[in-house]
Each structure stands twice: as structure tokens, then as C-alpha cells.
Design a protein around this motif. Structure first.
Motif, PDB file in Angstrom:
ATOM      1  N   SER A  93      28.544  26.786  22.258  1.00 37.35           N
ATOM      2  CA  SER A  93      28.799  27.851  21.286  1.00 37.35           C
ATOM      3  C   SER A  93      30.093  28.597  21.571  1.00 37.35           C
ATOM      4  CB  SER A  93      27.612  28.819  21.257  1.00 37.35           C
ATOM      5  OG  SER A  93      27.315  29.245  22.554  1.00 37.35           O
ATOM      6  N   ARG A  94      30.834  28.197  22.592  1.00 35.92           N
ATOM      7  CA  ARG A  94      32.077  28.926  22.839  1.00 35.92           C
ATOM      8  C   ARG A  94      33.149  28.435  21.854  1.00 35.92           C
ATOM      9  NH1 ARG A  94      33.234  25.531  27.891  1.00 35.92           N
ATOM     10  NH2 ARG A  94      35.307  24.682  27.571  1.00 35.92           N
ATOM     11  N   PRO A  95      34.098  29.324  21.490  1.00 38.38           N
ATOM     12  CA  PRO A  95      35.088  28.927  20.488  1.00 38.38           C
ATOM     13  C   PRO A  95      36.078  27.893  21.015  1.00 38.38           C
ATOM     14  CG  PRO A  95      35.570  31.116  21.328  1.00 38.38           C
ATOM     15  CD  PRO A  95      34.283  30.695  21.955  1.00 38.38           C
ATOM     16  N   HIS A  96      36.636  27.104  20.096  1.00 38.75           N
ATOM     17  CA  HIS A  96      37.682  26.147  20.421  1.00 38.75           C
ATOM     18  C   HIS A  96      38.982  26.629  19.785  1.00 38.75           C
ATOM     19  CE1 HIS A  96      33.949  23.687  20.717  1.00 38.75           C
ATOM     20  NE2 HIS A  96      34.551  23.332  21.838  1.00 38.75           N
ATOM     21  N   VAL A  97      40.048  25.898  20.031  1.00 39.96           N
ATOM     22  CA  VAL A  97      41.346  26.255  19.464  1.00 39.96           C
ATOM     23  C   VAL A  97      41.240  26.441  17.950  1.00 39.96           C
ATOM     24  CG1 VAL A  97      43.642  25.333  18.929  1.00 39.96           C
ATOM     25  CG2 VAL A  97      42.814  25.336  21.290  1.00 39.96           C
ATOM     26  N   GLU A  98      40.550  25.526  17.271  1.00 40.69           N
ATOM     27  CA  GLU A  98      40.449  25.626  15.799  1.00 40.69           C
ATOM     28  C   GLU A  98      39.784  26.935  15.379  1.00 40.69           C
ATOM     29  OE1 GLU A  98      37.805  22.812  13.922  1.00 40.69           O
ATOM     30  OE2 GLU A  98      36.699  22.499  15.791  1.00 40.69           O
ATOM     31  N   ASP A  99      38.809  27.406  16.184  1.00 43.75           N
ATOM     32  CA  ASP A  99      38.128  28.671  15.858  1.00 43.75           C
ATOM     33  C   ASP A  99      39.072  29.859  16.043  1.00 43.75           C
ATOM     34  OD1 ASP A  99      35.525  27.427  15.441  1.00 43.75           O
ATOM     35  OD2 ASP A  99      35.522  27.104  17.611  1.00 43.75           O
ATOM     36  N   ALA A 118      47.865  19.372  37.022  1.00 39.63           N
ATOM     37  CA  ALA A 118      47.161  20.655  37.161  1.00 39.63           C
ATOM     38  C   ALA A 118      46.352  20.955  35.896  1.00 39.63           C
ATOM     39  CB  ALA A 118      48.154  21.779  37.436  1.00 39.63           C
ATOM     40  N   ALA A 119      46.973  20.766  34.725  1.00 40.13           N
ATOM     41  CA  ALA A 119      46.286  21.094  33.468  1.00 40.13           C
ATOM     42  C   ALA A 119      45.054  20.220  33.262  1.00 40.13           C
ATOM     43  CB  ALA A 119      47.245  20.951  32.291  1.00 40.13           C
ATOM     44  N   PHE A 120      45.178  18.927  33.549  1.00 39.47           N
ATOM     45  CA  PHE A 120      44.022  18.039  33.385  1.00 39.47           C
ATOM     46  C   PHE A 120      42.910  18.399  34.379  1.00 39.47           C
ATOM     47  CE2 PHE A 120      46.849  14.848  31.144  1.00 39.47           C
ATOM     48  CZ  PHE A 120      46.182  14.959  29.932  1.00 39.47           C
ATOM     49  N   HIS A 121      43.301  18.806  35.587  1.00 35.02           N
ATOM     50  CA  HIS A 121      42.309  19.248  36.578  1.00 35.02           C
ATOM     51  C   HIS A 121      41.522  20.445  36.023  1.00 35.02           C
ATOM     52  CE1 HIS A 121      40.543  20.643  40.365  1.00 35.02           C
ATOM     53  NE2 HIS A 121      41.039  21.827  40.087  1.00 35.02           N
ATOM     54  N   PHE A 122      42.257  21.454  35.503  1.00 33.87           N
ATOM     55  CA  PHE A 122      41.595  22.657  34.998  1.00 33.87           C
ATOM     56  C   PHE A 122      40.827  22.374  33.698  1.00 33.87           C
ATOM     57  CE2 PHE A 122      45.106  24.832  37.483  1.00 33.87           C
ATOM     58  CZ  PHE A 122      44.261  25.199  38.523  1.00 33.87           C
ATOM     59  N   ALA A 123      41.308  21.402  32.908  1.00 31.31           N
ATOM     60  CA  ALA A 123      40.582  21.010  31.695  1.00 31.31           C
ATOM     61  C   ALA A 123      39.231  20.425  32.092  1.00 31.31           C
ATOM     62  CB  ALA A 123      41.389  19.991  30.892  1.00 31.31           C
ATOM     63  N   GLY A 124      39.222  19.651  33.170  1.00 33.87           N
ATOM     64  CA  GLY A 124      37.983  19.049  33.677  1.00 33.87           C
ATOM     65  C   GLY A 124      36.979  20.094  34.134  1.00 33.87           C
ATOM     66  N   LEU A 125      37.487  21.271  34.555  1.00 33.79           N
ATOM     67  CA  LEU A 125      36.607  22.359  34.991  1.00 33.79           C
ATOM     68  C   LEU A 125      36.147  23.218  33.803  1.00 33.79           C
ATOM     69  CD1 LEU A 125      38.466  23.649  38.197  1.00 33.79           C
ATOM     70  CD2 LEU A 125      36.335  22.357  38.131  1.00 33.79           C
ATOM     71  N   GLY A 126      36.680  22.913  32.609  1.00 30.23           N
ATOM     72  CA  GLY A 126      36.257  23.669  31.432  1.00 30.23           C
ATOM     73  C   GLY A 126      37.266  24.667  30.912  1.00 30.23           C
ATOM     74  N   GLY A 127      38.538  24.525  31.297  1.00 33.99           N
ATOM     75  CA  GLY A 127      39.579  25.393  30.732  1.00 33.99           C
ATOM     76  C   GLY A 127      39.798  25.032  29.266  1.00 33.99           C
ATOM     77  N   ASP A 128      40.038  26.030  28.412  1.00 32.72           N
ATOM     78  CA  ASP A 128      40.189  25.795  26.974  1.00 32.72           C
ATOM     79  C   ASP A 128      41.647  25.724  26.536  1.00 32.72           C
ATOM     80  OD1 ASP A 128      37.355  25.871  26.208  1.00 32.72           O
ATOM     81  OD2 ASP A 128      37.458  27.934  26.921  1.00 32.72           O
ATOM     82  N   ALA A 129      42.541  26.390  27.258  1.00 31.41           N
ATOM     83  CA  ALA A 129      43.969  26.364  26.946  1.00 31.41           C
ATOM     84  C   ALA A 129      44.712  26.655  28.246  1.00 31.41           C
ATOM     85  CB  ALA A 129      44.320  27.400  25.890  1.00 31.41           C
ATOM     86  N   PHE A 130      46.016  26.369  28.249  1.00 35.58           N
ATOM     87  CA  PHE A 130      46.772  26.443  29.508  1.00 35.58           C
ATOM     88  C   PHE A 130      48.059  27.220  29.322  1.00 35.58           C
ATOM     89  CE2 PHE A 130      44.058  22.868  29.100  1.00 35.58           C
ATOM     90  CZ  PHE A 130      43.209  23.082  30.176  1.00 35.58           C
ATOM     91  N   TYR A 131      48.146  28.334  30.044  1.00 40.97           N
ATOM     92  CA  TYR A 131      49.362  29.142  30.003  1.00 40.97           C
ATOM     93  C   TYR A 131      50.441  28.418  30.790  1.00 40.97           C
ATOM     94  CZ  TYR A 131      52.755  32.703  31.244  1.00 40.97           C
ATOM     95  OH  TYR A 131      53.933  33.384  31.439  1.00 40.97           O
ATOM     96  N   CYS A 132      51.600  28.240  30.158  1.00 40.53           N
ATOM     97  CA  CYS A 132      52.696  27.548  30.834  1.00 40.53           C
ATOM     98  C   CYS A 132      54.009  28.196  30.423  1.00 40.53           C
ATOM     99  CB  CYS A 132      52.685  26.068  30.452  1.00 40.53           C
ATOM    100  SG  CYS A 132      54.053  25.142  31.168  1.00 40.53           S
TER     101      CYS A 132
END
Length: 274
Positions: free
Chosen positions: A6-12, A91-105
Motif C-alpha cells: 500500500s505504499r505509494p510508487h513514483v506514479e502515485d 549502490a542504487a541497486f543495493h538500496f533498491a533491493g532493500l526497498g528504496g523507492d527513489a535515489f537522491y543523486c
């Protein structure tokens, strides 16, 4: 780890922008802060990579989490600073695997583009950018027509690369309004006035326990500073009493000690000396 269906995604989040819905965002650095934000219904969290793990993701519940990728010498991933596009991707793929929704860069356009090309939602930075502070100093950015134009060009460039959102930091409100209304980027405003898509504050400013300079846009909703100081003073007092007890031999006492029966001890001593 749960999937948080139920958490929002980018599209939401993009739809919230299109619908003109107000978005709330907090910077958190402990599971307690993340859990409090989730319980309060905060939409988005910003969590630095060095603090982001399974425990943080679980604590963040249904909040949309932006994970901050360390920039250059401002932090490291897997024991080394991020330098190349490949470093950032790993790094981004690692954090995506942990459930990150977006990545500040905040790295160069080509690195941001490499992340976007790999379908990772990227959040850039417009205005006062702490990692580039040597070029501007600590001040509002965009108060001259020339500087405002630079912000607009930067916005268009991020859009072109495929960036999803941007932290819009300490920018005049009318400039922020133009950038927000004329760009598909979700503008995460920090000191950028009421027209940004999101309002973004640091937990330490909201809760009054910031040790750093309090920014103009900061607003203290609860002054927890004295409470935390009281806890710290009590903690120090407890540690001092413990040390005094150890020094004087008062700790450990009989009640902290495991006994052994006389007969068993005698047999052990005879065998040991034997």
C-alpha cells in the motif's frame, strides 16, 4: 521484509503533483524517527544511504523512501567513495533491493542519466546544493534574473535526462512556483515557499533538537531539545554512579553473583591443585 503493497510508487507521487495535492516530507536518521513519521502519515522520507537498511525500511512502513546516495567524499558505499556511474549504479541497486523507492543523486548529468537509463527513479537537486557549496556559499540561490535562469536551465536538463524529482532548496518562492508549474519534476521544497509540490524539513528542526544552525525555513513543532538533554544528563549520571560502584567495589554485589556449593567447590579445588 514486507513488500508494503500500500505504499505509494513514483506514479502515485506524480499523480499527487498533477492533482495539486500537498506532499509532506521529512529527513529521518533513526528507526524511531521513521516509525513516528509513518504513524503520522507523512508521505515521503529522505534517508541517507548510511542509515538505510532492512530495519529502517520496516520502520518507514508505508512512507515513500528516497535514499540518499553518498556524493564523492561525502560518504562511501562498500568502503569506498562513489566516483563512477558504475559505483552509483551498484549502490542504487543495493538500496533498491532493500526497498528504496527513489535515489537522491547530486552527481554529474551523465551519472544521473545512467541511473535513469536503468529505470531507477532519480531525485536531483536545484538551488542551494550543500555538496557544491563552494560555488555559491550558504545563501538563497535564484535571487537575480541570471541565477533564476540557471535554475530553469538546470530544471530542463534534469527533465531531459529522465529525472523524476528534485530537492528545491532555498529558492525565492515566485521562482520556485514557476519551476514547479512548468516542469514534470516533483519539486521537493526546502525553504522554497508554498508553491513547491512537497514541503521537506529535517526531523531535528521539526522536533527542536537540531545542533546545527536553524534555517529560516525551519519550524519547531515540539521542543524536544531539553527532553533529550535531560535524558543525556541522566544517562551520564547513571554511568558515573556505575563507575563509582566499580571503583569502590560496591558493584557487583552478592545479588549479582552466581554461587557454587561448598562441597562442589572443595572437590574442584582439590582437583585443580592436584
Amino acid at each position: 521484509m514486507g513488500m508494503y503493497h500500500s505504499r505509494p510508487h513514483v506514479e502515485d507521487i506524480r499523480k499527487m503533483k498533477r492533482d495539486g495535492q500537498k506532499i509532506s516530507m521529512l529527513f529521518v536518521s533513526t528507526p524511531d524517527e521513521a516509525a513516528a513519521a509513518a504513524a503520522a502519515g507523512i508521505h515521503m522520507l529522505s534517508i541517507e544511504g548510511r542509515y538505510f537498511d532492512h530495519e529502517m525500511r520496516d520502520a518507514a512502513g508505508n512512507c515513500f523512501v528516497q535514499v540518499g546516495l553518498p556524493y564523492g567524499g561525502w560518504g562511501s558505499f562498500a568502503g569506498r567513495p562513489l566516483a563512477t556511474a558504475e559505483d552509483y549504479l551498484r549502490a542504487a541497486f543495493h538500496f533498491a533491493g532493500l526497498g528504496g523507492d527513489a535515489f537522491y543523486c547530486a552527481a554529474s548529468y551523465d551519472i544521473q542519466k545512467a541511473l535513469c537509463d536503468n529505470h531507477l527513479p532519480v531525485v536531483g537537486h536545484i538551488g542551494l546544493i550543500p555538496s557544491y557549496i563552494t560555488w555559491t556559499g550558504w545563501r538563497a540561490v535564484g535571487k537575480t534574473a541570471d541565477e533564476a535562469m540557471r535554475l530553469w536551465r538546470h530544471t530542463k536538463k534534469l527533465e531531459e535526462i529522465g529525472v523524476f524529482g528534485a530537492e528545491l532548496e532555498v529558492v525565492p518562492d515566485r521562482v520556485a512556483k514557476f519551476l514547479t508549474e512548468n516542469s514534470s519534476l516533483v519539486m521537493l521544497g526546502m525553504g522554497a515557499g508554498k508553491y513547491a509540490d512537497a514541503q521537506y524539513l529535517f526531523t531535528e528542526d521539526v522536533c527542536g533538537y537540531g545542533k546545527n544552525h536553524k534555517p529560516r525555513h525551519g519550524k519547531i513543532y515540539r521542543d524536544l531539545g531539553p527532553e533529550f538533554q535531560k535524558i543525556q544528563d541522566e544517562r551520564v549520571a547513571a554511568f558515573k554512579e556505575y563507575k563509582a560502584d566499580v571503583d569502590s567495589g560496591r558493584y557487583p554485589g552478592y545479588e549479582h553473583t552466581v554461587p557454587i556449593g561448598d562441597a562442589e567447590f572443595d572437590i574442584f579445588m582439590q582437583a585443580a591443585k592436584g
